[in-house]
Design an enzyme around this catalytic site. Structure first.
Site, mmCIF file in Angstrom:
data_model
loop_
_atom_site.group_PDB
_atom_site.id
_atom_site.type_symbol
_atom_site.label_atom_id
_atom_site.label_comp_id
_atom_site.label_asym_id
_atom_site.label_seq_id
_atom_site.Cartn_x
_atom_site.Cartn_y
_atom_site.Cartn_z
ATOM 1 N N GLY A 1 0.836 -1.186 0.000
ATOM 2 C CA GLY A 1 0.000 0.000 0.000
ATOM 3 C C GLY A 1 0.869 1.232 0.000
ATOM 4 O O GLY A 1 2.003 1.211 -0.511
ATOM 5 N N ASP B 1 9.478 -4.122 14.674
ATOM 6 C CA ASP B 1 8.964 -2.935 15.354
ATOM 7 C C ASP B 1 7.673 -3.253 16.090
ATOM 8 O O ASP B 1 7.204 -2.459 16.882
ATOM 9 C CB ASP B 1 8.718 -1.793 14.352
ATOM 10 C CG ASP B 1 8.306 -0.507 15.048
ATOM 11 O OD1 ASP B 1 8.974 -0.126 16.036
ATOM 12 O OD2 ASP B 1 7.309 0.118 14.629
ATOM 13 N N GLY C 1 7.297 3.017 14.703
ATOM 14 C CA GLY C 1 7.341 3.318 13.276
ATOM 15 C C GLY C 1 6.770 4.681 12.938
ATOM 16 O O GLY C 1 7.325 5.420 12.122
ATOM 17 N N ILE D 1 2.424 2.681 2.485
ATOM 18 C CA ILE D 1 3.654 2.498 3.264
ATOM 19 C C ILE D 1 4.634 1.618 2.508
ATOM 20 O O ILE D 1 5.834 1.911 2.447
ATOM 21 C CB ILE D 1 3.326 1.936 4.658
ATOM 22 C CG1 ILE D 1 2.628 3.003 5.501
ATOM 23 C CG2 ILE D 1 4.598 1.454 5.359
ATOM 24 C CD1 ILE D 1 2.186 2.537 6.875
ATOM 25 N N ARG E 1 -2.803 -7.790 -1.694
ATOM 26 C CA ARG E 1 -3.949 -8.700 -1.681
ATOM 27 C C ARG E 1 -4.321 -9.156 -3.081
ATOM 28 O O ARG E 1 -4.677 -10.312 -3.299
ATOM 29 C CB ARG E 1 -5.134 -7.999 -1.016
ATOM 30 C CG ARG E 1 -6.370 -8.870 -0.863
ATOM 31 C CD ARG E 1 -7.426 -8.150 -0.059
ATOM 32 N NE ARG E 1 -7.733 -6.839 -0.638
ATOM 33 C CZ ARG E 1 -8.566 -5.971 -0.087
ATOM 34 N NH1 ARG E 1 -9.149 -6.252 1.058
ATOM 35 N NH2 ARG E 1 -8.809 -4.806 -0.678
ATOM 36 N N HIS F 1 7.565 -0.478 18.722
ATOM 37 C CA HIS F 1 6.433 0.040 17.952
ATOM 38 C C HIS F 1 6.509 1.567 17.831
ATOM 39 O O HIS F 1 5.619 2.293 18.264
ATOM 40 C CB HIS F 1 5.102 -0.369 18.583
ATOM 41 C CG HIS F 1 3.950 -0.277 17.615
ATOM 42 N ND1 HIS F 1 2.770 -0.948 17.793
ATOM 43 C CD2 HIS F 1 3.801 0.426 16.446
ATOM 44 C CE1 HIS F 1 1.933 -0.675 16.801
ATOM 45 N NE2 HIS F 1 2.546 0.159 15.965
ATOM 46 N N ARG G 1 -1.573 -6.303 -9.463
ATOM 47 C CA ARG G 1 -1.800 -5.098 -10.259
ATOM 48 C C ARG G 1 -0.446 -4.645 -10.803
ATOM 49 O O ARG G 1 0.588 -5.236 -10.524
ATOM 50 C CB ARG G 1 -2.453 -3.993 -9.423
ATOM 51 C CG ARG G 1 -1.623 -3.472 -8.275
ATOM 52 C CD ARG G 1 -2.375 -2.393 -7.499
ATOM 53 N NE ARG G 1 -1.553 -1.706 -6.511
ATOM 54 C CZ ARG G 1 -1.365 -2.125 -5.274
ATOM 55 N NH1 ARG G 1 -1.929 -3.261 -4.862
ATOM 56 N NH2 ARG G 1 -0.608 -1.438 -4.430
#
Length: 312
Positions: A146, A251, A277, A148, A169, A275, A172
């Site tokens: 996505g 993370d 990020g 990120i 998912r 955590h 493309r």
């Protein structure tokens, strides 16, 4: 029409908020700032956990927008069933990409180049010279492509990687090349020197990096998780990292926070950050711009941006 807006930041510190609504500050405290039934726009407290995030939702009978300040929405989804139909859930796309991508590169470089060992060596006054792996010429696989994941690839570009493969998912094509579907992971994993997890936590991605996934990673590969802890099966990860077959830079963990005494703390080749990020100096100004923009659209009767789902 109700016009209360609940914000986890003080409204007088946010430039560009439109006039009209009554702005109320709530960052997860025991007492609500007003009756939740009068809240029309709910900006969820940041990094306060799912219990706080969903606590007022059942009483928010007039809410029309729920806005997270995180890229993920898994901390609010348990409470969505209590909301009326037509509520738009929006995430914080545009707020965390740069910071999360920065940390991803930092974790990769620190792990490959042996930085944790250098820190220990400095503390012990040991000169730990030698040859260490480089990111240059490595094959990288980004799982979860996505905004990120794309930001991570942007920052990989100057490091002269041999190749970057992308998985999402559904398949493309992007300007940088093909994005594979999750179903292609079995063929892609054995070729990757670095596997980066940046996918949202959903029922489809929970435990994605389990025993079979990790077993397909090549010997000596590095797993980097900047997604959610539960995307990785911790027991399976311990099996692979304690044997020394693969390494990891995390993370996020499952459980989180990682409790005292958990074996993951002490596995050689595992680097853990708490955590962080998105928790950087870039967060506040970007979060404030997001809120001002979303509320300007809301007051004008326009659709908000970053709609992830609409309750029904």
């Amino acid at each position: 029409m109700t016009s209360d807006v609940w914000l986890p930041l003080q409204a007088d510190g946010i430039e560009g908020l439109p006039e009209g609504p009554r702005y109320l500050f709530w960052d997860g405290g025991e007492e609500y700032p007003a009756d939740p039934a009068d809240c029309a726009f709910y900006a969820v407290p940041y990094m306060k956990g799912p219990e706080i995030a969903v606590r007022p939702l059942a009483a928010m009978t007039s809410v029309r927008v729920v806005q997270t300040l995180s890229a993920g929405i898994d901390h609010v989804t348990p409470g969505l069933g209590s909301l009326p139909a037509g509520v738009r859930l929006c995430n914080a796309k545009g707020v965390h990409e740069a910071s999360t991508a920065e940390l991803t590169l930092a974790l990769i470089l620190a792990s490959l180049r042996g930085i944790p060992g250098f820190v220990t060596g400095q503390q012990r006054e040991e000169w730990r010279s030698g040859f260490y792996p480089a990111l240059a010429d490595k094959s990288v696989l980004i799982v979860g492509y996505g905004s990120i994941g794309a930001a991570i690839e942007d920052r990989l570009a100057p490091f002269e990687c041999a190749r970057v493969a992308r998985v999402a998912r559904s398949a493309r094509t992007t300007e940088r090349g093909a994005v594979h579907a999750f179903t292609d992971l079995p063929e892609l994993l054995p070729d990757a020197d670095v596997v980066i997890l940046s996918t949202p936590l959903t029922e489809g991605t929970r435990g994605l990096a389990g025993a079979e996934f990790l077993a397909r990673m090549k010997d000596g590969a590095l797993l980097v998780n900047v997604a959610r802890g539960a995307v990785v099966d911790t027991k399976a990860l311990l099996t692979e990292t304690e044997s020394g077959r693969i390494r990891a830079a995390l993370d996020v963990t499952d459980p989180e926070p990682l409790p005292t005494g958990h074996p993951l703390w002490h596995v050689p080749g595992v680097l853990i950050s708490p955590h962080v990020g998105g928790s950087t100096s870039a967060f506040l100004p970007r979060a404030k711009r997001l809120l001002a923009g979303q509320l300007t659209r809301f007051v004008a009767g326009e659709e908000p941006r970053n709609i992830v789902l609409t309750t029904g």
